[in-house]
Design a protein around this motif. Structure first.
Motif, PDB file in Angstrom:
ATOM      1  N   ARG A 289       0.906  -1.021   0.042  1.00  0.00           N
ATOM      2  CA  ARG A 289      -0.169  -0.094  -0.083  1.00  0.00           C
ATOM      3  C   ARG A 289       0.843   1.279   0.093  1.00  0.00           C
ATOM      4  O   ARG A 289       0.435   2.093  -0.642  1.00  0.00           O
ATOM      5  CB  ARG A 289      -0.958   0.054   1.175  1.00  0.00           C
ATOM      6  CG  ARG A 289      -2.219  -0.812   1.030  1.00  0.00           C
ATOM      7  CD  ARG A 289      -3.268  -0.465   2.433  1.00  0.00           C
ATOM      8  NE  ARG A 289      -4.543  -0.916   2.440  1.00  0.00           N
ATOM      9  CZ  ARG A 289      -5.133  -0.768   3.115  1.00  0.00           C
ATOM     10  NH1 ARG A 289      -4.875  -0.155   4.262  1.00  0.00           N
ATOM     11  NH2 ARG A 289      -6.490  -1.461   3.016  1.00  0.00           N
ATOM     12  N   ASP A 290       1.812   1.215   0.827  1.00  0.00           N
ATOM     13  CA  ASP A 290       2.824   2.338   0.831  1.00  0.00           C
ATOM     14  C   ASP A 290       3.545   2.615  -0.361  1.00  0.00           C
ATOM     15  O   ASP A 290       3.677   3.711  -0.788  1.00  0.00           O
ATOM     16  CB  ASP A 290       3.657   2.285   2.093  1.00  0.00           C
ATOM     17  CG  ASP A 290       3.286   2.039   3.321  1.00  0.00           C
ATOM     18  OD1 ASP A 290       1.978   2.505   3.561  1.00  0.00           O
ATOM     19  OD2 ASP A 290       3.931   1.309   4.186  1.00  0.00           O
ATOM     20  N   THR A 291       4.197   1.769  -1.350  1.00  0.00           N
ATOM     21  CA  THR A 291       4.948   1.971  -2.247  1.00  0.00           C
ATOM     22  C   THR A 291       4.185   1.604  -3.572  1.00  0.00           C
ATOM     23  O   THR A 291       4.523   2.271  -4.581  1.00  0.00           O
ATOM     24  CB  THR A 291       6.388   1.149  -2.220  1.00  0.00           C
ATOM     25  OG1 THR A 291       5.797  -0.065  -2.217  1.00  0.00           O
ATOM     26  CG2 THR A 291       6.982   1.465  -0.821  1.00  0.00           C
ATOM     27  N   GLY A 292       3.102   0.841  -3.689  1.00  0.00           N
ATOM     28  CA  GLY A 292       2.474   0.473  -4.962  1.00  0.00           C
ATOM     29  C   GLY A 292       3.344  -0.550  -5.744  1.00  0.00           C
ATOM     30  O   GLY A 292       2.910  -1.078  -6.722  1.00  0.00           O
ATOM     31  N   ARG A 293       4.571  -0.885  -4.864  1.00  0.00           N
ATOM     32  CA  ARG A 293       5.304  -1.845  -5.608  1.00  0.00           C
ATOM     33  C   ARG A 293       4.952  -3.311  -5.266  1.00  0.00           C
ATOM     34  O   ARG A 293       4.428  -3.700  -4.060  1.00  0.00           O
ATOM     35  CB  ARG A 293       6.974  -1.713  -5.354  1.00  0.00           C
ATOM     36  CG  ARG A 293       7.399  -0.311  -5.843  1.00  0.00           C
ATOM     37  CD  ARG A 293       8.537  -0.082  -5.441  1.00  0.00           C
ATOM     38  NE  ARG A 293       9.587  -1.017  -6.063  1.00  0.00           N
ATOM     39  CZ  ARG A 293      10.906  -0.951  -5.922  1.00  0.00           C
ATOM     40  NH1 ARG A 293      11.362   0.128  -4.934  1.00  0.00           N
ATOM     41  NH2 ARG A 293      11.800  -2.015  -6.493  1.00  0.00           N
ATOM     42  N   LYS A 294       5.413  -4.332  -6.322  1.00  0.00           N
ATOM     43  CA  LYS A 294       4.887  -5.706  -6.175  1.00  0.00           C
ATOM     44  C   LYS A 294       6.040  -6.424  -4.968  1.00  0.00           C
ATOM     45  O   LYS A 294       6.919  -6.257  -5.121  1.00  0.00           O
ATOM     46  CB  LYS A 294       4.876  -6.464  -7.525  1.00  0.00           C
ATOM     47  CG  LYS A 294       4.255  -7.701  -7.472  1.00  0.00           C
ATOM     48  CD  LYS A 294       4.391  -8.365  -8.806  1.00  0.00           C
ATOM     49  CE  LYS A 294       3.554  -9.666  -8.774  1.00  0.00           C
ATOM     50  NZ  LYS A 294       4.309 -10.665  -8.256  1.00  0.00           N
TER      51      LYS A 294
END
Length: 256
Positions: free
Chosen positions: A210-215
């Motif tokens: 949620r914080d970075t949007g990274r997988k």
């Protein structure tokens, strides 16, 4: 060969509401000509493009676990509920009781001890923050058999807000459709957009920060596409993901 990650979505509701026809339509983009009764659980698999058309687009397998609604299997079907990454609650638009029973289905799935959280005659007031908020499980509500309603009731249903419904209480989208009509979930329609948005939420909850949007780096069993079909492969371990699977192969299971 590219590995494809997967999520498990439970499809639940009373017996006879049309879950099998619905899952077939979602997975195959065509109606099921001769639906039967599900004993135990059957699994359909859909290839879904996460955030299609954006730089974040990625391909995932969505396993649709169609859980039989027979009351005689209530105490045993909990084996299909772990893990749960998303829930589709299905009811028959011509059967109000099937809509009311969705609350009991939700309690059954989310009750970690596998015991009844409600007694006969009890009602459930869902608090999204305290009840659903703690699970973080995306939910979609689908009403089937829209074609059986006469035009008056159909328009009345589509034009009104289902005040007090489980979809409203959960903050979930709701779809009303005819599972025997391929156009019901045709690309670009409002309902297909809602369905895609739901799958995106399921995938996001499991695989994206949620914080970075990274997988996240994964430690689950994925599916790899090869020249002769697909097969399952174990990925590297990471503390960011701790989900496991009862089965690595989409299959039909029965309860005796």
């Amino acid at each position: 060969m590219a590995a494809i990650d997967k999520v498990r979505v439970l499809v639940v509701g009373d017996s006879g509401v049309g879950k099998t026809s619905l899952t077939h339509l979602i997975a195959n983009n065509e109606p099921l000509t001769s639906p039967g009764w599900t004993v135990g659980c059957s699994v359909e698999v859909k290839l879904h493009e996460y955030k299609e058309g954006t730089p974040s687009q990625n391909t995932f397998f969505v396993e649709l676990w169609d859980v039989g609604g027979s009351i005689s299997h209530k105490n045993a079907r909990g084996v299909f509920y772990i893990p749960t990454h998303g829930i589709i609650l299905v009811h028959d638009l011509t059967n109000r009781k099937s809509q009311e029973n969705l609350q009991q289905w939700l309690v059954e799935i989310l009750n970690k001890e596998g015991k009844d959280a409600m007694r006969a005659g009890d009602t459930l007031d869902i608090d999204p923050e305290q009840f659903l908020g703690s699970t973080q499980i995306p939910i979609l509500v689908i009403g089937t058999k829209l074609d059986i309603l006469d035009e008056h009731h159909k328009q009345r249903l589509l034009n009104r807000t289902l005040a007090g419904s489980i979809a409203e209480q959960c903050g979930a989208d709701e779809i009303c459709l005819n599972s025997h009509e391929a156009r019901s979930l045709a690309a670009g329609t409002t309902d297909s957009v809602k369905l895609a948005r739901f799958f995106d939420k399921v995938i996001e909850r499991k695989y994206y920060s949620r914080d970075t949007g990274r997988k996240y780096t994964s430690n689950y069993t994925s599916t790899t596409l090869g020249p002769f079909g697909s097969y399952f492969t174990q990925q590297a371990t990471s503390p960011a993901n701790t989900f496991g699977y009862l089965n690595t192969n989409p299959t039909t299971e029965s309860l005796s």
